[in-house]
Design an enzyme around this catalytic site. Structure first.
Site, PDB file in Angstrom:
ATOM      1  N   TYR A 144      -7.332 -11.562 -10.686  1.00 45.38           N
ATOM      2  CA  TYR A 144      -6.386 -12.626 -11.041  1.00 45.38           C
ATOM      3  C   TYR A 144      -6.917 -13.960 -10.548  1.00 45.38           C
ATOM      4  CZ  TYR A 144      -3.035  -9.065 -12.406  1.00 45.38           C
ATOM      5  OH  TYR A 144      -2.431  -8.018 -13.034  1.00 45.38           O
TER       6      TYR A 144
ATOM      7  N   ASP B 106      -1.591   3.478  18.448  1.00 46.25           N
ATOM      8  CA  ASP B 106      -2.417   2.272  18.407  1.00 46.25           C
ATOM      9  C   ASP B 106      -1.850   1.221  17.453  1.00 46.25           C
ATOM     10  OD1 ASP B 106      -4.514   1.652  20.056  1.00 46.25           O
ATOM     11  OD2 ASP B 106      -6.076   2.552  18.813  1.00 46.25           O
TER      12      ASP B 106
ATOM     13  N   ASP C 174      13.673   3.639  -0.707  1.00 46.82           N
ATOM     14  CA  ASP C 174      14.418   3.905   0.524  1.00 46.82           C
ATOM     15  C   ASP C 174      13.765   3.167   1.687  1.00 46.82           C
ATOM     16  OD1 ASP C 174      12.261   5.458   1.535  1.00 46.82           O
ATOM     17  OD2 ASP C 174      13.037   7.260   0.541  1.00 46.82           O
TER      18      ASP C 174
ATOM     19  N   ASP D  52       0.866  -1.181   0.000  1.00 44.36           N
ATOM     20  CA  ASP D  52       0.000   0.000   0.000  1.00 44.36           C
ATOM     21  C   ASP D  52       0.896   1.222   0.000  1.00 44.36           C
ATOM     22  OD1 ASP D  52      -2.100   1.991   1.234  1.00 44.36           O
ATOM     23  OD2 ASP D  52      -3.212   0.116   0.992  1.00 44.36           O
TER      24      ASP D  52
ATOM     25  N   THR E 235      12.559   4.523   4.446  1.00 46.03           N
ATOM     26  CA  THR E 235      11.563   5.254   5.227  1.00 46.03           C
ATOM     27  C   THR E 235      10.176   4.895   4.696  1.00 46.03           C
ATOM     28  OG1 THR E 235      11.720   7.155   3.745  1.00 46.03           O
ATOM     29  CG2 THR E 235      13.104   7.173   5.732  1.00 46.03           C
TER      30      THR E 235
ATOM     31  N   THR F 107      -7.943   3.148  24.241  1.00 42.09           N
ATOM     32  CA  THR F 107      -7.841   4.320  23.383  1.00 42.09           C
ATOM     33  C   THR F 107      -8.050   3.957  21.926  1.00 42.09           C
ATOM     34  OG1 THR F 107      -6.462   6.245  22.846  1.00 42.09           O
ATOM     35  CG2 THR F 107      -5.354   4.133  23.048  1.00 42.09           C
TER      36      THR F 107
ATOM     37  N   ASP G  33      10.267   1.069   1.089  1.00 44.70           N
ATOM     38  CA  ASP G  33       9.518   2.016   0.258  1.00 44.70           C
ATOM     39  C   ASP G  33       9.965   1.804  -1.188  1.00 44.70           C
ATOM     40  OD1 ASP G  33       8.575   4.160  -1.200  1.00 44.70           O
ATOM     41  OD2 ASP G  33       9.170   5.687   0.265  1.00 44.70           O
TER      42      ASP G  33
ATOM     43  N   HIS H  63      -3.738   6.401   3.881  1.00 43.59           N
ATOM     44  CA  HIS H  63      -4.469   5.203   3.449  1.00 43.59           C
ATOM     45  C   HIS H  63      -3.823   3.929   4.005  1.00 43.59           C
ATOM     46  CE1 HIS H  63      -5.689   2.092   0.439  1.00 43.59           C
ATOM     47  NE2 HIS H  63      -6.823   2.774   0.402  1.00 43.59           N
TER      48      HIS H  63
ATOM     49  N   SER I  35     -11.280  -0.610  -0.189  1.00 43.38           N
ATOM     50  CA  SER I  35     -10.000  -0.557   0.533  1.00 43.38           C
ATOM     51  C   SER I  35     -10.166  -0.842   2.015  1.00 43.38           C
ATOM     52  CB  SER I  35      -9.375   0.841   0.416  1.00 43.38           C
ATOM     53  OG  SER I  35      -8.609   0.969  -0.742  1.00 43.38           O
TER      54      SER I  35
HETATM   55 CA   LIG Z   1      -6.820   0.783  20.707  1.00 46.77          CA
HETATM   56 CA   LIG Z   2      10.335   6.867   1.872  1.00 48.41          CA
END
Ligand SMILES: [Ca+2]
Ligand SMILES: [Ca+2]
Ligand SMILES: [Ca+2]
Ligand SMILES: [Ca+2]
Length: 474
Positions: free
Chosen positions: A363, A199, A235, A190, A237, A262, A230, A246, A420
């Protein structure tokens, strides 16, 4: 122009999600305090013994645990059993007990008498102690804000409170003690995800095979892939800011930490999530999708990780052999590929995938599970694609609350709609099933999910099962 761009260029790419984001409200109801979990097999101390009530303590009826006094005679033991018409069900003597010099252990005794009556009758007969065989339960009613305030309908069951028959029934699995395991791993293919979200942090993967030292220690081709990779920016990150909303939202539905008072709760309160980010601001490409799928497959093959599924809440373009083959490599590694059925294209009206294929959900690989979206009243979401032979089942996808990256690095929440959002309910179901059925194959997990689907009028003739997700028995 590269061939791939025709399929995955900016114009044709779309994420099956997004719509309304609500700010967190301060609204919070009192937490639910009872579990309604008492079964026939359990007896409440409060109701069975007068004068010795201990509310909240349940125990196995007609069973007591006895430890006889050291050196107690055979006669005394027989006498004790006779007094309560007891029979030894099990002698428990663990290795740790033995290490601590114990050589007799404790006895689990079955008796036709009421538990506390039996205990009082054996007292004084050369025993060290006699006690009920208590039943312990976790705090398995979600106390998470959006659960208790009625918002998190996709996690509800018809037999829990708050209730919704069109929810995934996850709360019923939780009530049975099934909240997932951190040893079960899923890939989120994604955008990136905010792995530091309050959380999510407990359930995000930190790579133990490749410390951040500038070297590709595990030789998988990616240097310091500490939480994943990524593939869009090439990279390490995987979280690059609020644009990774998303991927963060999807991740929370699969595995936001439940029971921490929470935010939200995912289908799994415990799970391990890996980011394979290939969607950037302008979408993703086939090439990067293939790398992302293979990255997850390789982690399983290379390290023996217990990866059971990837979540694929994206689509666009036409059929791609390279992507289909990557999905097949995942299949060979027993990894399910859970895919969004699609949001009906530009008009937002659900399309028939039998007539107009939507990829990757169309597919034909056996490890693909294609997911449509339903609303909290059981209707097929207006935007959701369907397909009597090409979409497998429906799952909650309208008005779904989950985790979001807030401004300034804060942890936030909001409601999105889309196939999604339906898809990660099913990916979460794969992980939950794997947690209670260790070693289950991809085919077995998929079969269990399809078999458990509940017939739903709005999905009749619109998908393979004609039904919606139901994880109550997982
Ligand atoms: Ca929670
Ligand atoms: Ca990145
Ligand atoms: Ca390294
Ligand atoms: Ca590496």
């Amino acid at each position: 122009m590269k061939t791939a761009m025709r399929f995955w260029g900016v114009k044709t790419f779309f994420i099956f999600g997004a719509v309304t984001v609500f700010a967190i409200t301060g609204c919070q109801k009192d937490l639910k305090q009872t579990t309604d979990q008492e079964e026939d097999a359990t007896v409440s101390a409060a109701s069975s013994v007068q004068g010795e009530a201990q509310p909240g303590q349940d125990y196995v009826p007609n069973e007591i645990l006895v430890k006889f006094a050291k050196g107690s005679s055979e006669n005394a033991r027989t006498n004790a059993l006779t007094r309560i018409q007891g029979q030894v069900s099990e002698k428990i003597l663990t290795k740790v007990m033995e290490r601590f010099g114990e050589n007799d252990g404790i006895y689990l005794i079955h008796t036709p008498l009421a538990v506390l009556e039996a205990i009082s009758k054996v007292k004084g007969v050369e025993i060290e102690y006699a006690e009920p065989n208590y039943i312990y339960t976790h705090d398995l009613v979600s106390n998470d804000t959006y659960y208790t305030n009625g918002s998190l309908w996709g996690m509800y069951g018809d037999g829990t409170s708050p209730a919704n028959p069109y929810g995934s029934q996850a709360s019923e699995a939780w009530a049975a003690g099934h909240t997932g395991l951190s040893t079960v791993v899923v890939g989120v293919i994604d955008e990136g995800a905010m792995f530091s979200h309050s959380d999510l942090a407990a359930n995000f993967w930190t790579n133990p095979y490749d410390a951040v030292d500038g070297l590709d220690n595990d030789n998988n081709g990616y240097v310091d892939d500490i939480h994943g990779w990524d593939f869009d920016k090439n990279d390490n990150t995987t979280f690059d800011g609020t644009q990774d909303d998303h991927g963060t939202h999807v991740s929370g539905t699969i595995g936001a930490r439940g029971g921490n008072g929470t935010g939200v709760a995912g289908i799994n309160w415990n799970v391990t999530i890996i980011s394979a980010k290939f969607l950037g601001r302008r979408g993703g490409t086939t090439a990067n999708a293939v790398k992302a799928v293979d990255y997850i497959t390789d982690l399983k093959n290379r390290h023996g990780m217990n990866i059971v599924a990837t979540n694929n809440s994206w689509g666009g373009g036409g059929a791609s052999s390279s992507l289909q083959q990557a999905i097949e490599r995942a299949n060979t590694a027993n990894i399910l590929f859970v895919a969004a059925a699609g949001n009906g294209g530009n008009d937002g009206v659900g399309d028939n995938n039998d007539a107009t294929p939507s990829y990757p959900s169309n597919y034909p690989n056996t490890n693909v599970i294609a997911v449509a979206a339903i609303t909290s009243t059981g209707a097929r979401s207006s935007f959701s694609n369907y397909g009597a032979t090409t979409v497998d089942l429906g799952a909650p996808g309208s008005g779904i609350y989950s985790t979001l990256p807030g401004s300034g690095g804060t942890s936030s929440y909001g409601s999105y709609s889309g196939t999604s959002m339906a898809t990660p309910h099913v990916t979460g179901a794969c992980a939950l099933y794997a947690s209670t059925h260790p070693g289950a194959s991809a085919a077995q997990i998929k079969a269990a999910i399809l078999a458990a689907a509940v017939a739903t009028p709005s999905l009749a003739g619109k998908c393979v099962t004609g039904g919606r997700l139901n994880v109550s028995g997982f």
